[in-house]
Write a protein that holds these residues in place. Structure first.
Motif, short mmCIF file in Angstrom:
data_model
loop_
_atom_site.label_atom_id
_atom_site.label_comp_id
_atom_site.label_asym_id
_atom_site.label_seq_id
_atom_site.Cartn_x
_atom_site.Cartn_y
_atom_site.Cartn_z
N ALA A 111 14.83 -34.16 -21.86
CA ALA A 111 16.10 -33.82 -22.50
C ALA A 111 17.25 -33.86 -21.49
N ALA A 112 16.95 -33.42 -20.27
CA ALA A 112 17.97 -33.42 -19.22
C ALA A 112 18.38 -34.84 -18.87
N ALA A 113 17.39 -35.71 -18.75
CA ALA A 113 17.68 -37.11 -18.41
C ALA A 113 18.44 -37.78 -19.55
N ALA A 114 18.02 -37.47 -20.76
CA ALA A 114 18.67 -38.07 -21.94
C ALA A 114 20.15 -37.70 -21.95
N LYS A 115 20.43 -36.47 -21.59
CA LYS A 115 21.81 -35.99 -21.56
C LYS A 115 22.60 -36.77 -20.51
N LYS A 116 21.98 -36.97 -19.37
CA LYS A 116 22.64 -37.72 -18.29
C LYS A 116 22.96 -39.15 -18.71
N TRP A 117 21.99 -39.73 -19.40
CA TRP A 117 22.17 -41.13 -19.82
C TRP A 117 22.90 -41.26 -21.15
N ASN A 118 23.11 -40.10 -21.76
CA ASN A 118 23.75 -40.07 -23.08
C ASN A 118 22.94 -40.87 -24.11
N ILE A 119 21.65 -40.67 -24.10
CA ILE A 119 20.77 -41.27 -25.11
C ILE A 119 19.92 -40.17 -25.74
N ALA A 120 19.12 -40.51 -26.71
CA ALA A 120 18.26 -39.50 -27.36
C ALA A 120 17.02 -39.27 -26.50
#
Lengths: 154, 738
Positions: free
Chosen positions: B133-142
């Motif tokens: 979830a943290a990485a997704a937030k960084k990449w702005n993806i799901a």
């Protein structure tokens, strides 16, 4: 009395009663706790160390008998001990690990005197060391493996 | 049922002394219900804290269970790491202190993996979800467009990667996933679970740097030895401490009163005379120089040989009927074509872990801190709180490595001793038992007598089975005057006999305790496994049938019997391990002269085990040549570790069969040390062949103990096969056979 012990290459001049077993001088006065207490009467081998290259049970030798001598404990190093350590790790030998200091030192002595020991030669030396967890078959295999590792390097 | 909570990180950091920043996952798991140890049970749901990820990628995994050689620090850490998709090289394992935050930490009953695997996997999986979830937030993806592998999160769209350590700050802001949203890996995706990982402690074990209880050193620490009455619960009548005080290094000598536990829980301590010195040896010498006159008290006339005769005569008479019988044994015996009878004995046994009982304690007025090799740190903590009237939150129990446990270190008597002495001398102190103390003041594995009577019908099938058992109960150590084996003990192989028996009757006879009784590796299964497997071998011989076929017939068609704790018994799995072992051992092969094969099977701790032993008997001396064991323990978390445990169990079982005997004369244990309480040594060690049944889709069941109960009966059956001589009373050394 003042006793001089050369342990793993380092000189320790200690004040100890001359009849104190070497084991307790090593553990309680010098503070090297890798050498273990198991029985106190030369029955289990947990306290094995090399004294001027000879395998002894440190629980049963008065510290005065080690005065001026060279001692190898599990905290130390030797060519054969290093091969044995590697073989012990390769074979995932220990369970609780408590007896393994003594097992490794006894095995070092075996390889110091017998280049490529047979199963019977291993039994003869290593039967002085008890492993309550029962890792004997792995220990035996690891001793053979250490010989193999040593030969590979040469 | 598990629940996941967010834990205050400061609390966690304080608890572990960790100073680096990172995310922390907390989780509470229900304490596992104790399935055979009565009382002293932690209840309810408690928070647990197991993972600490640092910015440099290092992950500290907390081991809540004590390490005593069963490899638990490695096994449970690998389950967390697997679900977390961590790279193993970043993992270090730290031992938890004794605290209810970690759930039930009582390390016994072969249940650490059984009860902790799923909660630990959830720990890893939920931590992974937060990183995704943290990485997704960084990449702005799901988050669903992210996956994790080998310490990195992968962007499935762009194939970019992010290192776990670089996600610490973001992950700290992600809320914990709901428990029902946690998805665990499929068996085929496991990276560590079901594979082999070497012990995380190998380096320490091979360099003498693993700290066991006896290796703790505190500034100004004193050493103590205790002289205890040779007779259990005896007291000091008179003493002369002059010669003890004369020993160089001895600082003081005083009487230590017995601490009696309340009924139903804790262990207390014997008390006696204690010697304080500035080194262990001086304490031992001082103790040896004490002149003490003891009052043995009520147990002073106890004699184990007499007790063996008493128990034998009791099992030869009608005992108390144990519920759960079937049919009518009396009429089965009347109609029988053949009757077989036999009486079996197991002596008292001591645990003798290589590291003797010891503990280091520092009593400081309102606080107690101890460092000790304990299997059950929470009970130790509660017990200290009880006896020293200090709230548990002011008591810290640090768990060291255990140099073997086998059930001995479940009892915290040695911890209580250390605290009592530290309180008295107002200094940190290490209590060390001599080996003689250990052999003579144990919580002993009970002695037993069993009488079995069986009938065969005209087809050589078992038509009736009567079994009478008598052994002092573990409950006697908690509730004095418990004189019959209890239900939870009989349910270790006696009442839950899995054979197809139309007429079955179990009786329980009186067996009072005159020494402290405890539990030792595989506990009552040592008795049931020995009696039942020996008797089936006798029945098979009387029926002129092959013992393996006889076992298989008795196990009957494939069927499932409802069991406790959600573990049903499957006869098919039992038959499978037996067949596997028979094929490994090449059962039926022609044997060298003087050789014999013996078989035993036993179901314990929800695992199925079959063992075949090959012995040679020359000039009446027995040598165990080969042991083949197959185990079905469901999912085998760490394969080589399971193998190591079963190899060890074979050696442990051999010590019982060949040498194990504690005898008591005038209330006192007659044995002293390894010269008269002998262990299996390398020269005795056979070739050991282990098979682990592939059952990855089954839940994990016990591993540490189930390999033990089969060894003694398989050896004795092999001796019969080689010589025609039945051994019904252990150990072989008593019969001059080793």
């Amino acid at each position: 009395m003042i006793i001089n012990l050369l342990i793993n290459g380092k000189l320790h001049a200690i004040e100890a009663p001359e009849e104190m077993p070497l084991l307790w001088a090593i553990r309680d006065i010098i503070g090297l706790t890798g050498t273990k207490f198991g029985c106190g009467v030369s029955q289990c081998g947990a306290c094995s160390v090399l004294l001027d290259g000879q395998l002894i049970k440190s629980c049963s030798l008065p510290v005065s008998g080690a005065d001026g001598k060279e001692i190898l404990t599990i905290e130390g190093s030797s060519e054969n001990l290093e091969f044995l350590r590697q073989a012990w790790s390769d074979g995932n030998v220990p369970q609780c690990g408590y007896c393994q200091s003594g097992q490794l030192i006894a095995a070092t002595s075996l390889l110091d005197t017998t280049e490529n020991p047979t199963d019977n030669e291993i039994d003869a030396v290593m039967s002085a060391n008890i492993c309550r967890c029962g890792t004997y078959t792995r220990i035996k295999k690891a001793i053979h493996k250490a010989v193999t590792l040593k030969n590979e390097v040469i | 049922m598990s629940k996941i909570h967010r834990i205050d990180r400061r609390d966690f950091v304080k608890l572990l002394g960790l100073a680096t920043g990172g995310i922390v996952l907390g989780c509470s798991i229900g304490s596992d219900k104790k399935d055979f140890i009565p009382t002293i049970d932690a209840e309810g749901f408690h928070p647990n804290l197991f993972i600490h990820l640092e910015k440099n990628g290092n992950i500290t995994i907390i081991a809540s269970r004590s390490e005593m050689g069963q490899g638990i620090r490695t096994s449970l850490a690998s389950a967390i790491a697997d679900e977390l998709e961590a790279d193993w090289k970043y993992i270090t394992v730290e031992q938890a202190i004794g605290h209810e935050k970690y759930g039930n930490q009582n390390t016994d009953g072969s249940r650490s993996v059984r009860t902790q695997l799923t909660p630990m996997r959830k720990m890893g999986a939920s931590a992974k979800m937060m990183l995704l979830a943290a990485a997704a937030k960084k990449w702005n993806i799901a988050p669903k467009d992210c996956s994790a592998k080998n310490h990195f999160v992968i962007n499935k769209i762009t194939k970019e990667t992010l290192f776990f350590g670089d996600l610490v700050a973001e992950a700290s802001l992600i809320s914990l996933p709901e428990e029902d949203s946690i998805q665990l890996k499929k068996v085929e995706d496991f990276k560590f679970i079901g594979k082999t990982l070497k012990s995380v402690d190998l380096k320490d074990f091979t360099h003498g740097t693993a700290a066991y209880g006896m290796d703790i050193r505190l500034p100004n620490m004193k050493f103590a030895a205790i002289a205890r009455c040779p007779v259990a619960f005896g007291t000091v009548k008179k003493f002369n401490k002059k010669y003890a005080e004369e020993v160089q290094g001895v600082e003081s000598v005083f009487e230590l009163p017995r601490l009696i536990p309340p009924t139903g829980k804790f262990f207390g301590m014997f008390g006696g005379m204690t010697v304080i010195a500035n080194n262990t040896w001086a304490a031992f010498q001082g103790k040896a120089n004490l002149k003490i006159e003891w009052d043995g008290g009520a147990n002073a006339s106890f004699d184990s040989e007499t007790f063996k005769k008493t128990l034998t005569s009791r099992v030869h008479k009608t005992g108390k009927l144990v519920p759960g019988g079937k049919g009518n044994v009396r009429s089965a015996f009347k109609a029988a074509v053949k009757i077989v009878e036999a009486t079996y004995h197991v002596p008292f046994l001591a645990h003798t872990p290589m590291e003797v009982p010891n503990a280091t304690a520092w009593f400081q007025g309102n606080n107690i801190e101890v460092w000790a090799p304990v299997q059950d740190p929470q009970t130790a903590r509660s017990e200290l709180s009880h006896f020293f009237e200090i709230p548990e939150e002011n008591i810290t129990v640090n768990v060291t490595f255990l140099g073997g446990g086998f059930g001995r270190k479940s009892k915290s008597d040695f911890v209580v001793e250390a605290v009592a002495i530290s309180k008295q001398i107002n200094a940190p102190v290490q209590v060390v038992w001599t080996r003689e103390d250990d052999v003579q003041h144990d919580f002993y594995h009970a002695t037993s007598a069993q009488y079995l009577k069986g009938s065969l019908d005209r087809n050589g099938n078992v038509s009736g089975w009567l079994q009478r058992v008598g052994f002092p109960s573990i409950v006697s150590s908690f509730t004095p005057f418990s004189e019959y084996a209890s239900g939870f003990e009989l349910n270790q192989g006696f009442t839950n006999n899995p054979y197809i028996l139309k007429n079955f009757r179990l009786e329980n006879v009186q067996a009072e305790a005159n020494i402290r009784i405890g539990w030792m590796r595989s506990v009552v299964h040592i008795h049931s496994g020995f009696g039942i497997n020996s008797f089936i071998d006798e029945l098979a011989f009387a029926a002129k049938k092959d013992p393996i076929q006889f076992h298989l017939n008795l196990l009957g068609p494939d069927r499932t019997i409802a069991g406790s704790a959600g573990f049903p018994f499957h006869s098919k799995r039992f038959k499978n391990v037996l067949n596997k072992t028979a094929s490994m051992a090449n059962w039926g092969k022609k044997l060298p002269k003087n050789h014999g094969l013996g078989v035993a099977i036993h179901y314990s701790f929800y695992s199925y085990v079959a063992t075949i032993v090959e012995v040679s008997v020359i000039d009446k001396k027995v040598k165990v040549e080969n042991i083949w064991t197959s185990i079905d323990c469901g999912l085998a978390l760490n394969k080589d570790n399971v193998k190591n445990q079963l190899e060890g169990a074979a050696i442990f079982g051999m010590s019982i069969a060949l040498y194990g005997k504690i005898s008591i004369e005038e209330g006192a244990v007659a044995q002293n040390n390894f010269y008269d309480y002998q262990m299996t040594r390398m020269k005795d060690a056979p070739n050991i062949h282990i098979n682990i049944v592939d059952a990855m889709n089954e839940p994990p069941t016990g591993v540490g103990e189930p390999g033990v109960p089969v060894i003694a009966p398989a050896i004795c059956n092999a001796i019969f096969n080689a010589t025609g001589e039945r051994v019904r009373s252990l150990p072989l050394s008593d019969l001059g056979m080793v």
